[in-house]
Design a protein around this motif. Sequence first.
Motif, short mmCIF file in Angstrom:
data_model
loop_
_atom_site.label_atom_id
_atom_site.label_comp_id
_atom_site.label_asym_id
_atom_site.label_seq_id
_atom_site.Cartn_x
_atom_site.Cartn_y
_atom_site.Cartn_z
N PRO A 300 0.82 -1.21 0.00
CA PRO A 300 0.00 0.00 0.00
C PRO A 300 0.85 1.26 0.00
O PRO A 300 1.92 1.31 0.63
N ALA A 301 0.36 2.28 -0.69
CA ALA A 301 1.14 3.50 -0.87
C ALA A 301 1.59 4.14 0.45
O ALA A 301 2.75 4.55 0.55
N PRO A 302 0.75 4.22 1.49
CA PRO A 302 1.22 4.83 2.74
C PRO A 302 2.43 4.12 3.33
O PRO A 302 3.33 4.78 3.87
N ALA A 303 2.49 2.80 3.21
CA ALA A 303 3.63 2.06 3.75
C ALA A 303 4.90 2.38 2.98
O ALA A 303 5.97 2.61 3.57
N SER A 304 4.82 2.42 1.66
CA SER A 304 6.00 2.73 0.85
C SER A 304 6.48 4.16 1.09
O SER A 304 7.69 4.41 1.19
N ILE A 305 5.54 5.09 1.17
CA ILE A 305 5.91 6.50 1.38
C ILE A 305 6.57 6.69 2.75
O ILE A 305 7.59 7.37 2.87
N THR A 306 6.00 6.06 3.77
CA THR A 306 6.58 6.17 5.12
C THR A 306 7.97 5.56 5.17
O THR A 306 8.91 6.13 5.74
N ALA A 307 8.12 4.38 4.55
CA ALA A 307 9.43 3.72 4.54
C ALA A 307 10.47 4.56 3.81
O ALA A 307 11.63 4.65 4.23
N TYR A 308 10.06 5.18 2.72
CA TYR A 308 11.00 6.02 1.96
C TYR A 308 11.41 7.24 2.77
O TYR A 308 12.59 7.62 2.78
N CYS A 309 10.47 7.85 3.46
CA CYS A 309 10.78 9.00 4.30
C CYS A 309 11.79 8.62 5.38
O CYS A 309 12.79 9.33 5.59
N LEU A 310 11.57 7.50 6.06
CA LEU A 310 12.48 7.07 7.12
C LEU A 310 13.87 6.71 6.57
O LEU A 310 14.89 7.00 7.19
N ALA A 311 13.89 6.09 5.40
CA ALA A 311 15.18 5.75 4.79
C ALA A 311 15.97 7.00 4.43
O ALA A 311 17.20 7.04 4.56
N LEU A 312 15.29 8.04 3.99
CA LEU A 312 15.97 9.30 3.66
C LEU A 312 16.35 10.09 4.91
O LEU A 312 17.28 10.90 4.86
N VAL A 313 15.64 9.86 6.03
CA VAL A 313 16.11 10.41 7.30
C VAL A 313 17.50 9.86 7.60
O VAL A 313 18.41 10.58 8.04
N ALA A 314 17.67 8.56 7.38
CA ALA A 314 18.97 7.92 7.61
C ALA A 314 20.05 8.55 6.73
O ALA A 314 21.17 8.81 7.19
N LEU A 315 19.73 8.81 5.46
CA LEU A 315 20.71 9.43 4.57
C LEU A 315 21.03 10.85 5.01
O LEU A 315 22.20 11.26 5.03
N GLY A 316 19.99 11.61 5.37
CA GLY A 316 20.22 12.98 5.84
C GLY A 316 21.07 13.03 7.09
O GLY A 316 21.84 13.96 7.30
N PHE A 317 20.95 12.00 7.95
CA PHE A 317 21.77 11.91 9.16
C PHE A 317 23.20 11.51 8.82
O PHE A 317 24.17 12.07 9.34
N LEU A 318 23.35 10.54 7.93
CA LEU A 318 24.69 10.03 7.62
C LEU A 318 25.57 11.09 6.98
O LEU A 318 26.75 11.20 7.32
N ASN A 319 25.05 11.86 6.04
CA ASN A 319 25.91 12.75 5.25
C ASN A 319 26.74 13.71 6.11
O ASN A 319 27.96 13.77 5.95
N PRO A 320 26.14 14.48 7.03
CA PRO A 320 26.97 15.38 7.86
C PRO A 320 27.90 14.61 8.78
O PRO A 320 29.04 15.05 9.01
N VAL A 321 27.43 13.49 9.33
CA VAL A 321 28.27 12.69 10.21
C VAL A 321 29.48 12.15 9.45
O VAL A 321 30.62 12.18 9.93
N TRP A 322 29.24 11.65 8.25
CA TRP A 322 30.31 11.11 7.41
C TRP A 322 31.34 12.20 7.08
O TRP A 322 32.54 11.98 7.19
N GLU A 323 30.86 13.37 6.68
CA GLU A 323 31.77 14.47 6.37
C GLU A 323 32.64 14.82 7.58
O GLU A 323 33.84 15.06 7.45
#
Length: 411
Positions: A300-323
Amino acid sequence: MTHALRLRAFRLLFLGRTVSALGDAVVPTALALAVLRATGSAGSLAVVLGCAMVPRLLLLPLGGVIADRFDARRVAIVTDLVRCAAQLAVGVELLGDAPALAHLAVASAVGGAASAFAIPTASPLVAGTVDVEGRQRANALMGVTANASRLAGPALAGLLIWTAGPGWAFVLDAASFAVSAALLSVIRVRHVPVPHRSLRADLVLGWREVRSRDWYWSSLLAHGVWNGAAAVLLTVGPVIAVDRLGGEGVWVLLQQAGAVGLLLGSLLAARVRPRRPVLLGNLALATYAAPLLLLAVAAPAPASITAYCLALVALGFLNPVWETVVQGQFAPDVLARVTSYDWLMSLGAMPIGYALAPLAAGAWGPSAPLAVAGALVLLACAGTAAVPGVRRLGWPVSVPTAPVEQAPAGR
């Protein structure tokens, strides 16, 4: 600890990058619509995008050498001015009655080549204006402004396109590069001189720095897989969204949710300081498997959208930490070369995903490449936990000064 924005040099750098990021965020939407308006061909758009991507990939290692050899601030100023001229040329072309595809392609190639020299300067600029203790917050601020621009960019592009025309979006981007260059010209950035070597020796030394650290090269492999999987999702995901999940609106919502996730992750990175930053960041990246697998089974679309949002939270967190970790683990005189290899592996994986995903979808259906990409992301990102350096690496407390070729054996 002094807040990064209290430092004049970083404050002006941050302001310039904010303006430039907002200008850049307008361009993708404007470029796609402008080329399609002018030619009516998706193939023409692919040509223009390819003209920007190919020189960027080919010249990235050279860009790292130049940024290390010369003052990163001066290199950034020159590349800002070149990109200003390139975007202004595109804007003027689009403001005319009959924009020529060849002119757009040449301007895109010039801008792509300039970006290959600009990208490696980003990390040295932060490291040269902020001390070790304040870099995590400084990098998080850079991430916040970049991701906020990605969120606002398409809306601003639409406003410009429908009121003034797509050409003005490129004029705006050109102006943003001019502002960035002007602000960079009045700040001072610490620079560590590099001993004179041949170009080949500089490239080899940069690569030696990369492969000497198991936590770094193993993470780069995982990040490359992640970016290749992202290309698969961007290629095949819209097909699933339109055909099985309810239409184009679902895909738009998913992309907006991802932009929100990136912004939230950047804000989180300014406040959270885990003991094992690279380990946690890589494990968080593994969550990108969830939206890939959910889309593969047409959940269902809400599940995919929520999962994508959370996965991009992880990316947004990693980038500054990695730098922040990279800026503290590598000597300043090799930092640009090291980050250029990082970007090369990340950007180089995306064309592979773009090329393979349609072929796999045509042979086995759109769900197959998404499922394979999800499994690879999970394996590659979570698999870095098996690397001793990833498990042990903490936050830097000082900046190394000796390159690998001068370090004691066994480093």
